[in-house]
Design a protein around this motif. Structure first.
Motif, PDB file in Angstrom:
ATOM      1  N   ASN A   3       0.824  -1.204   0.000  1.00 60.02           N
ATOM      2  CA  ASN A   3       0.000   0.000   0.000  1.00 60.02           C
ATOM      3  C   ASN A   3       0.856   1.252   0.000  1.00 60.02           C
ATOM      4  OD1 ASN A   3      -2.184  -1.666   0.134  1.00 60.02           O
ATOM      5  ND2 ASN A   3      -2.591  -1.306   2.300  1.00 60.02           N
ATOM      6  N   GLU A 125      -6.437   9.972  -3.598  1.00 56.24           N
ATOM      7  CA  GLU A 125      -7.670   9.465  -4.225  1.00 56.24           C
ATOM      8  C   GLU A 125      -7.361   8.323  -5.190  1.00 56.24           C
ATOM      9  OE1 GLU A 125      -9.511  12.778  -6.156  1.00 56.24           O
ATOM     10  OE2 GLU A 125     -10.452  13.496  -4.311  1.00 56.24           O
ATOM     11  N   ILE A 128      -6.472   5.205  -3.252  1.00 54.18           N
ATOM     12  CA  ILE A 128      -7.675   4.610  -2.656  1.00 54.18           C
ATOM     13  C   ILE A 128      -8.427   3.802  -3.703  1.00 54.18           C
ATOM     14  CG2 ILE A 128      -9.958   5.162  -1.700  1.00 54.18           C
ATOM     15  CD1 ILE A 128      -8.597   7.586  -0.300  1.00 54.18           C
ATOM     16  N   ALA A 129      -8.614   4.402  -4.873  1.00 56.58           N
ATOM     17  CA  ALA A 129      -9.348   3.722  -5.952  1.00 56.58           C
ATOM     18  C   ALA A 129      -8.635   2.452  -6.408  1.00 56.58           C
ATOM     19  CB  ALA A 129      -9.538   4.669  -7.130  1.00 56.58           C
ATOM     20  N   ASN A 131      -6.709   0.601  -4.683  1.00 53.08           N
ATOM     21  CA  ASN A 131      -6.529  -0.361  -3.598  1.00 53.08           C
ATOM     22  C   ASN A 131      -7.872  -0.762  -2.975  1.00 53.08           C
ATOM     23  OD1 ASN A 131      -4.515  -1.867  -2.212  1.00 53.08           O
ATOM     24  ND2 ASN A 131      -4.855  -0.595  -0.407  1.00 53.08           N
ATOM     25  N   ASN A 132      -8.906  -0.767  -3.783  1.00 51.51           N
ATOM     26  CA  ASN A 132     -10.231  -1.217  -3.356  1.00 51.51           C
ATOM     27  C   ASN A 132     -10.813  -0.465  -2.167  1.00 51.51           C
ATOM     28  OD1 ASN A 132     -10.313  -3.211  -5.385  1.00 51.51           O
ATOM     29  ND2 ASN A 132      -9.017  -4.532  -4.114  1.00 51.51           N
ATOM     30  N   GLY A 133     -10.622   0.830  -2.130  1.00 51.89           N
ATOM     31  CA  GLY A 133     -11.337   1.650  -1.168  1.00 51.89           C
ATOM     32  C   GLY A 133     -10.579   2.169   0.026  1.00 51.89           C
ATOM     33  N   SER A 134      -9.372   1.701   0.292  1.00 51.69           N
ATOM     34  CA  SER A 134      -8.609   2.261   1.406  1.00 51.69           C
ATOM     35  C   SER A 134      -7.118   2.042   1.180  1.00 51.69           C
ATOM     36  CB  SER A 134      -9.023   1.637   2.743  1.00 51.69           C
ATOM     37  OG  SER A 134      -8.564   0.308   2.837  1.00 51.69           O
ATOM     38  N   THR A 146      -5.157   5.484   7.928  1.00 49.87           N
ATOM     39  CA  THR A 146      -5.870   4.876   6.809  1.00 49.87           C
ATOM     40  C   THR A 146      -6.687   5.938   6.096  1.00 49.87           C
ATOM     41  OG1 THR A 146      -6.048   2.806   8.048  1.00 49.87           O
ATOM     42  CG2 THR A 146      -7.494   3.057   6.141  1.00 49.87           C
ATOM     43  N   THR A 148      -9.602   6.748   3.351  1.00 48.78           N
ATOM     44  CA  THR A 148     -10.761   6.221   2.629  1.00 48.78           C
ATOM     45  C   THR A 148     -11.485   7.413   2.015  1.00 48.78           C
ATOM     46  OG1 THR A 148     -12.120   6.326   4.638  1.00 48.78           O
ATOM     47  CG2 THR A 148     -11.096   4.197   4.112  1.00 48.78           C
ATOM     48  N   GLN A 149     -12.482   7.120   1.187  1.00 47.84           N
ATOM     49  CA  GLN A 149     -13.237   8.199   0.580  1.00 47.84           C
ATOM     50  C   GLN A 149     -14.722   7.943   0.754  1.00 47.84           C
ATOM     51  OE1 GLN A 149     -11.900   9.188  -3.324  1.00 47.84           O
ATOM     52  NE2 GLN A 149     -13.103  11.063  -3.401  1.00 47.84           N
ATOM     53  N   GLU A 150     -15.436   8.974   1.197  1.00 52.52           N
ATOM     54  CA  GLU A 150     -16.888   8.934   1.305  1.00 52.52           C
ATOM     55  C   GLU A 150     -17.410  10.133   0.552  1.00 52.52           C
ATOM     56  OE1 GLU A 150     -18.470   8.662   5.267  1.00 52.52           O
ATOM     57  OE2 GLU A 150     -17.276   6.887   5.718  1.00 52.52           O
TER      58      GLU A 150
END
Length: 196
Positions: A3, A125, A128-129, A131-134, A146, A148-150
């Motif tokens: 990561n 961003e 994150i994309a 690496n499957n969300g995080s 960590t 993440t994106q919301e």
């Protein structure tokens, strides 16, 4: 580690396409943006953080603890800088933590807000994309954060579960990037939150 490598690669790509979207109009605006960017990128992290009123709590703590000297040096860092409002939201604990008598505790907390290398929000961003969300990164304090994106917000979660969002524009410096955040990513040490 995968990561961190992926985020590092994304950061390099992100830095290769720097701030092209910042200029909003004609040639005059573009020239002003270029001048402002050139001015910012010749200043160090310590200088750009000190120049932001909403980051004064962290700037004062860094100066008193000798961390400002580190951020005046040649290394490359991303500093996730809690805004003054993050300390205000802690109430008495925030006042105690930012008191000069408790600078060592604040510096210990801030070490978990420092990442190696210069990152951009776009690079985060992208990582994150991909690496499957995080994506996780190790801080200079030895813990991990960590990302993440919301919706359209990037969230940062500290090792103890403390959360904040990237809040506002990143500030580019000659030796890294300062990213204002909405809260602290590590709870204060118990001795920092009790009056003596």
């Amino acid at each position: 580690m995968k990561n961190a490598k992926m985020l590092g690669t994304a950061a390099l790509v992100g830095l290769m396409v720097p701030l092209a979207a910042c200029s909003g109009g004609g040639e005059e605006t573009s020239d002003k943006a270029k001048t402002a960017l050139a001015d910012k990128t010749t200043r160090t992290l310590a200088s750009v953080i000190a120049g932001q009123n909403e980051l004064s709590q962290v700037s004062d703590a860094m100066a008193e603890a000798g961390l400002a000297g580190v951020f005046d040096g040649p290394g490359s860092y991303t500093v996730l800088v809690p805004e003054n409002s993050a300390f205000d939201e802690l109430g008495e604990a925030g006042k105690t933590l930012t008191d000069a008598a408790h600078r060592p505790e604040l510096v210990a907390v801030l070490r978990d807000h420092i990442l190696p290398g210069a990152l951009t929000a776009k690079a985060i961003e992208t990582a994150i994309a991909e690496n499957n969300g995080s994506v996780e990164m190790r801080t200079m304090g030895g813990d991990t954060v960590t990302f993440t994106q919301e919706d359209s917000k990037i969230l940062v979660t500290g090792a103890d579960g403390s959360r904040a969002t990237l809040d506002g524009q990143a500030i580019v410096a000659s030796n890294g990037v300062a990213m204002p955040i909405s809260g602290l990513l590590k709870k204060a040490a118990p001795s920092a939150t009790t009056q003596q």
